[in-house]
Design a protein around this motif. Structure first.
Motif, short mmCIF file in Angstrom:
data_model
loop_
_atom_site.label_atom_id
_atom_site.label_comp_id
_atom_site.label_asym_id
_atom_site.label_seq_id
_atom_site.Cartn_x
_atom_site.Cartn_y
_atom_site.Cartn_z
N VAL A 85 0.86 -1.25 0.03
CA VAL A 85 0.21 -0.08 -0.10
C VAL A 85 0.86 1.29 0.02
O VAL A 85 1.61 1.54 0.71
N ASP A 86 0.57 2.13 -0.90
CA ASP A 86 1.09 3.58 -1.08
C ASP A 86 -0.21 4.47 -0.68
O ASP A 86 -0.75 4.79 -1.93
N PRO A 87 -0.52 4.93 0.39
CA PRO A 87 -1.40 5.81 0.44
C PRO A 87 -1.52 7.17 -0.34
O PRO A 87 -2.71 7.77 -0.50
N LEU A 88 -0.26 7.73 -0.47
CA LEU A 88 -0.14 8.91 -1.10
C LEU A 88 1.18 8.82 -1.87
O LEU A 88 2.04 9.40 -1.47
N ASP A 89 0.96 8.55 -3.23
CA ASP A 89 2.23 8.44 -4.24
C ASP A 89 2.25 9.83 -4.90
O ASP A 89 1.04 10.36 -5.38
N GLY A 90 3.27 10.74 -4.62
CA GLY A 90 3.41 12.00 -5.43
C GLY A 90 3.00 12.89 -4.34
O GLY A 90 2.32 13.99 -4.42
N THR A 91 3.61 12.91 -2.84
CA THR A 91 3.45 13.92 -1.87
C THR A 91 3.90 15.05 -2.14
O THR A 91 3.07 16.16 -1.79
N VAL A 92 4.85 15.46 -2.94
CA VAL A 92 5.26 16.80 -3.05
C VAL A 92 4.18 17.44 -4.04
O VAL A 92 3.73 18.63 -3.77
N ASN A 93 3.57 16.55 -4.92
CA ASN A 93 2.46 17.16 -5.72
C ASN A 93 1.38 17.56 -4.97
O ASN A 93 0.70 18.56 -5.11
N TYR A 94 0.94 16.74 -4.10
CA TYR A 94 -0.23 16.68 -3.09
C TYR A 94 0.17 18.30 -2.47
O TYR A 94 -0.80 19.04 -2.23
N LEU A 95 1.28 18.34 -1.67
CA LEU A 95 1.69 19.48 -1.07
C LEU A 95 1.47 20.82 -1.92
O LEU A 95 0.98 21.81 -1.54
N TYR A 96 1.88 20.79 -3.22
CA TYR A 96 1.80 22.07 -4.04
C TYR A 96 0.33 22.24 -4.80
O TYR A 96 0.30 23.19 -5.46
N GLY A 97 -0.60 21.19 -4.43
CA GLY A 97 -1.77 21.23 -5.28
C GLY A 97 -1.59 20.89 -6.80
O GLY A 97 -2.37 21.31 -7.51
N GLN A 98 -0.58 20.09 -7.12
CA GLN A 98 -0.61 19.56 -8.34
C GLN A 98 -1.40 18.34 -8.44
O GLN A 98 -1.50 17.79 -7.39
N PRO A 99 -1.97 18.00 -9.77
CA PRO A 99 -2.85 16.83 -9.64
C PRO A 99 -2.49 15.60 -9.61
O PRO A 99 -2.99 14.51 -9.68
N ALA A 100 -1.00 15.72 -9.70
CA ALA A 100 -0.43 14.03 -10.30
C ALA A 100 0.14 13.41 -9.02
O ALA A 100 1.13 13.44 -8.80
N TRP A 101 -1.00 12.87 -8.23
CA TRP A 101 -0.64 12.20 -6.91
C TRP A 101 -1.77 11.00 -6.83
O TRP A 101 -2.91 11.14 -7.64
N ALA A 102 -1.68 10.12 -6.39
CA ALA A 102 -2.26 8.60 -6.27
C ALA A 102 -2.21 8.03 -5.27
O ALA A 102 -1.66 7.93 -4.36
N VAL A 103 -3.42 7.02 -5.21
CA VAL A 103 -3.36 6.13 -4.02
C VAL A 103 -3.03 4.67 -4.82
O VAL A 103 -3.60 4.47 -5.88
N SER A 104 -2.32 3.95 -4.15
CA SER A 104 -1.68 2.60 -5.04
C SER A 104 -1.88 1.38 -3.92
O SER A 104 -1.45 1.54 -2.96
N ILE A 105 -2.48 0.42 -4.45
CA ILE A 105 -2.80 -0.62 -3.74
C ILE A 105 -2.71 -2.08 -4.59
O ILE A 105 -3.20 -1.91 -5.61
N ALA A 106 -1.88 -2.95 -4.24
CA ALA A 106 -1.38 -4.13 -4.89
C ALA A 106 -1.81 -5.31 -3.74
O ALA A 106 -1.34 -5.27 -2.66
N ALA A 107 -2.31 -6.42 -4.66
CA ALA A 107 -2.40 -7.67 -3.76
C ALA A 107 -1.41 -8.97 -4.30
O ALA A 107 -1.34 -8.87 -5.43
N GLU A 108 -0.51 -9.23 -3.31
CA GLU A 108 0.40 -10.43 -3.83
C GLU A 108 -0.22 -11.60 -3.36
O GLU A 108 -0.66 -11.85 -2.04
N GLN A 109 -0.19 -12.71 -4.12
CA GLN A 109 -0.34 -14.07 -3.51
C GLN A 109 0.89 -15.03 -3.72
O GLN A 109 1.35 -15.16 -4.76
N ASP A 110 1.17 -15.75 -2.61
CA ASP A 110 2.47 -16.38 -2.58
C ASP A 110 3.64 -15.64 -3.39
O ASP A 110 4.25 -16.24 -4.17
N GLY A 111 3.66 -14.39 -3.00
CA GLY A 111 5.04 -13.72 -3.40
C GLY A 111 4.65 -13.03 -5.11
O GLY A 111 5.63 -12.15 -5.57
N GLU A 112 3.73 -13.39 -5.48
CA GLU A 112 3.36 -12.87 -6.85
C GLU A 112 2.19 -11.85 -7.17
O GLU A 112 0.99 -11.94 -6.52
N ARG A 113 2.45 -10.71 -7.84
CA ARG A 113 1.32 -9.68 -7.84
C ARG A 113 0.22 -10.37 -8.58
O ARG A 113 0.37 -10.80 -9.77
#
Length: 273
Positions: free
Chosen positions: A92-120
């Motif tokens: 989980v990355d709850p806020l990817d693009g922290t500096v963009n978020y700080l400055y009001g730039q639109p390029a920030w995101a929430v990223s979530i991946a699930a892995e099963q037995d080590g494979e995405r």
């Protein structure tokens, strides 16, 4: 429901959990950001506000996942860590693009991946200020929802030579590393169409998937920066990797169209990236 074409209902279930968690966290971050973060009067600094939002978003995500799947493992940027016993781990990355978020730039995101037995096996990247969500399950293709009607399947750009490739990259926060990365970019610029610097690894990877970039590379990424975006890019037909024979990692992450990947990666290795 998803539009991915998967015969594995378990992976589809994981994807739906990720999509719901990403949507809720994205709304929290979008709606909870002060209109003028730089002069937020109730905190000692704007960075404090961003950090609190980041932690709150991760708490929301991990709480939802734990409620639905308490036996799963967790790895989050803001410190969430649990081994789990189910063979499934959420990255989980709850806020990817922290500096963009700080400055009001639109390029920030929430990223979530699930892995099963080590494979995405499932991944979601939500970019609230773009109004877009990108998602994939292993073997089911990559998809996106946005301003257009319904979901659309993602496909990386058609083959083009490296000298006509639009490539994105990112830079480390450590000044010495950033200077080395700038030198690599300086050497690369004459050999490609142009270089962009977006500020969110997750969005850059999804832009490769969506055909908005021919390639992307970066050094210094963490697992949570690339887990979901790497799966989405690969399911859209892109090639991803690191140093020759290695998967994407903090040492080097490259994602590109099949025609661009090898020449780009080889140049990066030659240049010391």
């Amino acid at each position: 429901m998803t539009d991915v074409t998967t015969t594995d209902p378990f992976h589809a279930e994981l994807l739906e959990i990720a999509r719901e968690a990403a949507r809720r966290a994205g709304e929290l971050l979008r709606d909870g950001r002060p209109a003028d973060l730089a002069v937020a009067a109730t905190k000692s600094s704007p960075i404090d506000v961003v950090t609190e939002m980041d932690i709150a978003a991760e708490k929301l995500i991990t709480g939802l996942i734990t409620d639905r799947r308490p036996e799963d493992g967790l790895l989050g940027e803001e410190g969430s860590a649990r081994e789990g016993t189910s063979g499934v781990r959420w990255v989980v990355d709850p806020l990817d693009g922290t500096v963009n978020y700080l400055y009001g730039q639109p390029a920030w995101a929430v990223s979530i991946a699930a892995e099963q037995d080590g494979e995405r096996v499932a991944g979601v990247v939500t970019a609230p200020m773009r109004g877009e969500t990108y998602y994939a399950v292993r073997g089911g293709g990559a998809w996106a929802t946005g301003a257009w009607e319904g979901a659309r399947r993602l496909s990386c750009r058609a083959a083009a030579p490296l000298d006509r490739a639009l490539v994105s990259t990112g830079f480390n926060y450590v000044a010495e590393v950033r200077a080395e990365q700038a030198e690599v970019a300086r050497r690369l610029i004459p050999l490609v169409r142009d270089i962009r610097r977006g500020g969110s690894a997750a969005i850059d990877l999804c832009d490769v998937a969506a055909g908005r970039l021919d390639g992307y590379y970066e050094r210094g990424l963490h697992p949570w920066d690339l887990a979901a975006g790497d799966l989405i890019a690969r399911e859209a037909g892109a090639v991803t990797g690191g140093h020759p024979g290695q998967p994407p990692s903090g040492a080097l992450t490259v994602a590109a169209t099949p025609a661009v990947f090898t020449p780009l990666r080889n140049l990066l290795v030659d240049f010391g990236a």
